[in-house]
Design an enzyme around this catalytic site. Structure first.
Site, PDB file in Angstrom:
ATOM      1  N   SER A 176       0.804  -1.220   0.000  1.00 23.60           N
ATOM      2  CA  SER A 176       0.000   0.000   0.000  1.00 23.60           C
ATOM      3  C   SER A 176       0.833   1.265   0.000  1.00 23.60           C
ATOM      4  O   SER A 176       0.306   2.345  -0.099  1.00 23.60           O
ATOM      5  CB  SER A 176      -0.920   0.019   1.231  1.00 23.60           C
ATOM      6  OG  SER A 176      -2.061  -0.746   1.000  1.00 23.60           O
ATOM      7  N   HIS A 177       2.158   1.138   0.166  1.00 20.58           N
ATOM      8  CA  HIS A 177       2.950   2.357   0.338  1.00 20.58           C
ATOM      9  C   HIS A 177       4.099   2.399  -0.657  1.00 20.58           C
ATOM     10  O   HIS A 177       4.995   1.567  -0.619  1.00 20.58           O
ATOM     11  CB  HIS A 177       3.495   2.430   1.767  1.00 20.58           C
ATOM     12  CG  HIS A 177       4.046   3.771   2.115  1.00 20.58           C
ATOM     13  ND1 HIS A 177       3.246   4.835   2.457  1.00 20.58           N
ATOM     14  CD2 HIS A 177       5.306   4.248   2.134  1.00 20.58           C
ATOM     15  CE1 HIS A 177       4.004   5.889   2.689  1.00 20.58           C
ATOM     16  NE2 HIS A 177       5.254   5.558   2.490  1.00 20.58           N
ATOM     17  N   ASP A 346      -8.806  -1.390   2.916  1.00 18.73           N
ATOM     18  CA  ASP A 346      -7.722  -1.587   1.958  1.00 18.73           C
ATOM     19  C   ASP A 346      -6.745  -2.643   2.454  1.00 18.73           C
ATOM     20  O   ASP A 346      -6.941  -3.255   3.512  1.00 18.73           O
ATOM     21  CB  ASP A 346      -7.015  -0.263   1.673  1.00 18.73           C
ATOM     22  CG  ASP A 346      -6.153   0.208   2.833  1.00 18.73           C
ATOM     23  OD1 ASP A 346      -6.459  -0.157   3.981  1.00 18.73           O
ATOM     24  OD2 ASP A 346      -5.172   0.936   2.596  1.00 18.73           O
ATOM     25  N   ASP A 348      -3.707  -2.730   3.815  1.00 14.95           N
ATOM     26  CA  ASP A 348      -3.017  -2.682   5.100  1.00 14.95           C
ATOM     27  C   ASP A 348      -3.896  -2.162   6.234  1.00 14.95           C
ATOM     28  O   ASP A 348      -3.423  -1.939   7.335  1.00 14.95           O
ATOM     29  CB  ASP A 348      -1.737  -1.855   4.997  1.00 14.95           C
ATOM     30  CG  ASP A 348      -1.978  -0.386   4.718  1.00 14.95           C
ATOM     31  OD1 ASP A 348      -3.049  -0.054   4.187  1.00 14.95           O
ATOM     32  OD2 ASP A 348      -1.102   0.433   5.023  1.00 14.95           O
ATOM     33  N   ASP A 350      -5.616   0.693   6.805  1.00 14.80           N
ATOM     34  CA  ASP A 350      -5.676   2.068   7.308  1.00 14.80           C
ATOM     35  C   ASP A 350      -6.727   2.924   6.599  1.00 14.80           C
ATOM     36  O   ASP A 350      -6.984   4.050   7.020  1.00 14.80           O
ATOM     37  CB  ASP A 350      -4.302   2.744   7.252  1.00 14.80           C
ATOM     38  CG  ASP A 350      -3.753   2.883   5.843  1.00 14.80           C
ATOM     39  OD1 ASP A 350      -4.381   2.385   4.894  1.00 14.80           O
ATOM     40  OD2 ASP A 350      -2.669   3.498   5.691  1.00 14.80           O
ATOM     41  N   ARG A 351      -7.341   2.407   5.526  1.00 13.79           N
ATOM     42  CA  ARG A 351      -8.386   3.172   4.837  1.00 13.79           C
ATOM     43  C   ARG A 351      -9.671   2.371   4.766  1.00 13.79           C
ATOM     44  O   ARG A 351      -9.656   1.151   4.891  1.00 13.79           O
ATOM     45  CB  ARG A 351      -7.915   3.558   3.424  1.00 13.79           C
ATOM     46  CG  ARG A 351      -6.700   4.464   3.432  1.00 13.79           C
ATOM     47  CD  ARG A 351      -6.355   4.971   2.035  1.00 13.79           C
ATOM     48  NE  ARG A 351      -5.996   3.897   1.135  1.00 13.79           N
ATOM     49  CZ  ARG A 351      -6.592   3.640  -0.028  1.00 13.79           C
ATOM     50  NH1 ARG A 351      -7.616   4.386  -0.431  1.00 13.79           N
ATOM     51  NH2 ARG A 351      -6.197   2.652  -0.797  1.00 13.79           N
ATOM     52  N   LYS A 447      -3.812   6.780   9.966  1.00 17.06           N
ATOM     53  CA  LYS A 447      -5.227   6.632   9.683  1.00 17.06           C
ATOM     54  C   LYS A 447      -5.622   5.204  10.032  1.00 17.06           C
ATOM     55  O   LYS A 447      -4.782   4.307  10.034  1.00 17.06           O
ATOM     56  CB  LYS A 447      -5.543   6.966   8.227  1.00 17.06           C
ATOM     57  CG  LYS A 447      -4.599   6.406   7.188  1.00 17.06           C
ATOM     58  CD  LYS A 447      -4.933   6.982   5.827  1.00 17.06           C
ATOM     59  CE  LYS A 447      -3.896   6.605   4.770  1.00 17.06           C
ATOM     60  NZ  LYS A 447      -2.665   7.397   4.890  1.00 17.06           N
TER      61      LYS A 447
END
Length: 613
Positions: A176-177, A346, A348, A350-351, A447
Site C-alpha cells: 500500500s505504500h 484496503d 493494510d 488504514d483506509r 489513519k
C-alpha cells in the site's frame, strides 16, 4: 556477526545522530529541554548514563532551558556508556536469568550503593524503562524485535504496538505504500517512535546513509517461528542475545479500541434484540483477522457478516482499494437491501469506505465531517475533549463547515499523515481525514480503517438512525459539499508541467481575484487563488507548491495537483468541491451537481483554459 570497535564519528554523522535522538523525544530540534528529567532522558537515549552529579553540572539552579546546540555540546563532553559493562551489571541483578530486573532489585541497588537516589527518582526512571507496565525492567530491550503473529500486522496496529511498547520505530512491508518491486507490488515504510510515518528529514537521511554502505552482517542460521506467540532468543556473535517477540497484534489493537469505544453499546447494536445487519469486506487484506475477532467474536456480529477476511499475498487477484470500483462485490450486496451498514478496507487496514442500506455511498470527506459533528458519541472524546480538527488540502471543506458551526479549531495541511501526526504530538489535533478514504484520530499516529467503522457504528448506536438519515440531516444542518476528483494519468510530463505553469500564471494575476464565472443559475466569484503553502504551527517548517487552489466566495473550490513527473508520465489530479445549502438541491448526484463548475473548464491532457463570463 562480529562486534567491531566503533570508529570516531565525523562532524556530520555526529550531528545527524544527535538530531535523531533529540527529535525522538521532542519531535523537533527547535524545542528546548526544560527540566533536568528531560535532559536525563535524552542523554540516556543517546547512549550516556549520567549521574546526578553529571546532570547537576549542566542543569544548575540558574538553568531554565537548554537548546539543541547545547545538547550537542554536552554529548561531545560525555563519554558513551559501554553496553557490555552495563549488561554485565544488570545480569548480576537478574535473579531468574530471564532478562528482567524487578523494581525492588533496582531500587535496592540504586539506594544502597554509589550515588544514592531517592525513591521518587527511581520511580521516574522505572516509568520510562518499564514499557510493558509489568513492574520489571527489560534491560536487554535493545536487540529486541517485535513481529505480529504469522507476520501479519495492520498499519494501525503497528502504530499501536510501537506506542504501547515504546519501541524506537517500526518497519512495515506493504503493497500500500510507494510500491516498488518488479511488478510494483511491494513497498517499505518506516514509522518513528511516535507511531507515525517518518518525516522526510529522517527518510532522506536514511537514504543518504544507505548510499555509503559497503557491507552489512547477516545471520542466515536464525529461523524464527512466526506462528507461535512468545519470545524467541538467539545467540549471535555480539555482546547480548537477539530476541524476537511474536505478539498477538489483534489483541493489542483490540485492547486499545476497548478504551476508546463503548463495546457493550456496540455489542447491543450488532447482536442485540434490535440488531442491525452489517457486511464488512476485508478485500483479502491484512485487516481480516481484526474484523473477525473484534467485530464478530467480541461484538457478536454473525461470522457471515465478515467476507474476504483471509489475508492473501495477491489479495485474491483483486485490487484492495476501498472504493466504488474495486469494492464492487460489496456495493452489489448492499444494493439488495439485506444489510443496514457496509464497509470495505484496503490492503493494510488504514483506509475504509462506508455504505448505507441499498448502497447509499458516504463520501470520505463527508465521513470525517459526520464523525466530527457526532464526536461525543465516542467515549474517548468525552474524556479528552476535542483539541482540533484537520483535513488535507484537497479534501472537501465539509469538515470546515462543522468546525465553524461548533467553534472548533481547523487545520488545512498538505497531503500526508505526517503533518497530522505533528499536530497530534503537540496536543493540537483530535480528528482528521483525507479524501483518499483515510480517517483517524490521535489514539495512534496513522489513519485507521476499523477505528473509523467503529466510530460510525457508535454514531448509529447513539442516534438510532440509518446511515442515510444521519447523512441527510447533516447536509440540512451544515450544507453539502458535492465533491469529485478526476485523475488524468500517464500524461506527457513536459506538457503537464507547461499546463500547470501557465495555469498558475493566469491564477496569480492580480485581476483574477474577483473574476466571476457563470453556469446555469449559479455564479462563482473568485475569492482566493494561490499555490498552497503550509507553515507547520508546531515546528515552523514550510511546505510549498502543494497544489493550485481556486476558492470561490461561497466556499466552492477547484484544486489542481501534479504528481509523478517521471519517465512513466505525469498524473494531473483535478478536485471539484461545490458547496450547496439550498435544501432543494442537496440530494442531487455529485457528478451532476459538480458539472456546472466542471463546465467552467475546458480540460484535456495538454491545456486548461478558463472561460470567463
Amino acid at each position: 556477526m562480529q562486534q567491531q570497535n566503533p570508529k570516531p564519528l565525523d562532524e556530520e554523522t555526529f550531528y545527524l545522530k544527535c538530531r535523531a535522538v533529540y527529535i525522538s523525544v521532542f519531535r523537533s530540534s527547535l524545542t528546548s529541554i526544560t527540566s533536568k528529567q528531560q535532559l536525563c532522558r535524552v542523554l540516556q537515549l543517546a547512549g550516556r548514563n549520567p549521574s546526578l552529579k553529571t546532570l547537576s553540572k549542566y542543569w544548575t539552579p540558574a538553568t531554565s532551558n537548554l537548546n539543541f546546540d547545547d545538547f550537542c555540546e554536552i554529548l561531545k563532553l560525555e563519554k558513551q556508556t559501554d553496553e557490555n559493562e552495563l549488561l554485565r551489571i544488570f545480569k548480576g541483578m537478574d535473579a531468574n536469568g530471564d532478562g528482567f530486573i524487578s523494581h525492588s532489585k533496582l531500587e535496592k541497588a540504586l539506594t544502597t550503593s554509589g550515588e544514592k537516589m531517592t525513591a521518587e527518582e527511581i520511580s521516574a526512571i522505572f516509568s520510562i524503562a518499564d514499557a510493558n507496565k509489568e513492574s520489571k525492567l527489560d534491560y536487554a530491550e535493545i536487540g529486541h524485535l517485535v513481529i505480529g503473529q504469522d507476520g501479519i500486522m495492520s498499519t494501525p496496529a503497528v502504530s499501536c504496538v510501537i506506542r504501547q511498547t515504546k519501541a524506537v520505530g517500526g518497519i512495515i512491508l506493504t503493497a500500500s505504500h510507494n510500491p516498488g518491486g518488479p511488478n510494483g507490488d511491494f513497498g517499505i515504510k518506516y514509522n518513528i517512535a511516535s507511531g507515525g510515518p517518518a518525516p522526510e528529514g529522517i527518510t532522506n537521511k536514511i537514504y543518504e546513509v544507505s548510499k555509503g554502505l559497503q557491507e552489512y552482517p547477516i545471520c542466515p542460521e536464525i529461523k524464527v517461528d512466526l506462528s507461535t506467540i512468545g519470545k524467541q532468543t538467539f545467540q549471535v556473535d555480539s555482546f547480548k542475545p537477539f530476541t524476537v517477540d511474536i505478539v498477538d497484534s489483534v489483541e493489542a489493537y483490540g485492547e486499545m479500541l476497548r478504551g476508546i469505544f463503548d463495546f457493550p453499546a456496540l455489542k447491543e447494536l450488532l447482536s442485540g434484540a434490535k440488531h442491525i445487519n452489517v457486511r464488512l469486506d476485508a478485500m483479502h487484506g491484512v485487516v481480516g483477522p481484526y474484523v473477525k475477532k473484534i467485530v464478530c467474536e467480541e461484538l457478536g456480529s454473525p461470522a457471515s457478516s465478515a467476507v474476504y477476511c483471509v489475508p492473501k499475498e495477491d489479495f485474491g487477484g483483486h485490487h484492495p482499494d476501498p472504493n466504488l470500483t474495486y469494492a464492487a462485490d460489496l456495493v452489489q450486496a448492499m444494493k439488495g437491501g439485506e444489510y443496514d451498514f457496509g464497509a470495505a478496507f484496503d490492503g493494510d487496514g488504514d483506509r475504509n469506505m462506508v455504505l448505507g442500506k441499498h448502497g447509499f455511498f458516504v463520501n470520505p470527506s463527508d465521513s470525517v465531517a459526520v464523525i466530527a459533528a457526532n464526536i461525543t458519541s465516542i467515549p474517548y472524546f468525552q474524556r479528552t475533549g476535542v483539541k482540533g480538527l484537520a483535513r488535507s488540502m484537497p479534501t472537501s471543506a465539509a469538515l470546515d463547515n462543522v468546525a465553524k458551526a461548533l467553534k472548533m479549531q481547523l487545520y488545512e495541511t498538505p497531503t500526508g499523515w505526517k503533518f497530522f501526526g505533528n499536530l497530534m504530538d503537540a496536543g493540537k489535533l483530535s480528528l482528521c481525514g483525507e479524501e483518499s478514504f483515510g480517517t483517524g484520530s490521535d489514539h495512534i499516529r496513522e489513519k485507521d480503517g476499523l477505528w473509523a467503522v467503529l466510530a460510525w457504528l457508535s454514531i448509529l448506536a447513539v442516534r438510532k438512525q440509518s446511515v442515510e438519515e444521519i447523512m441527510k440531516e447533516h447536509w440540512h444542518k451544515f450544507g453539502r459539499n458535492f465533491f469529485t476528483r478526476y485523475d488524468y494519468e500517464e500524461v506527457d510530463s513536459d506538457a503537464a508541467n507547461k499546463m500547470i505553469t501557465e495555469l498558475e500564471a493566469a491564477m496569480l494575476a492580480p485581476s483574477f481575484v474577483g473574476k466571476k464565472f457563470s453556469s446555469g443559475d449559479k455564479t462563482y466569484e473568485v475569492a482566493v487563488s494561490d499555490n498552497f503553502a503550509y507553515t507547520d504551527p508546531v515546528d515552523g517548517s514550510v511546505s510549498k507548491n502543494q497544489g493550485l487552489r481556486i476558492i470561490f466566495s461561497d466556499g466552492s473550490r477547484l484544486v489542481f495537483r501534479l504528481s509523478g513527473t517521471g519517465s512513466a508520465g505525469a498524473t494531473i489530479r483535478l478536485y471539484i468541491d461545490s458547496y450547496e445549502k439550498d435544501p432543494q438541491k442537496i440530494y442531487q448526484d455529485p457528478q451532476v451537481n459538480t458539472h456546472p463548475e466542471f463546465s467552467l473548464l475546458k480540460v484535456d491532457c495538454r491545456q486548461i483554459t478558463l472561460l470567463s463570463q
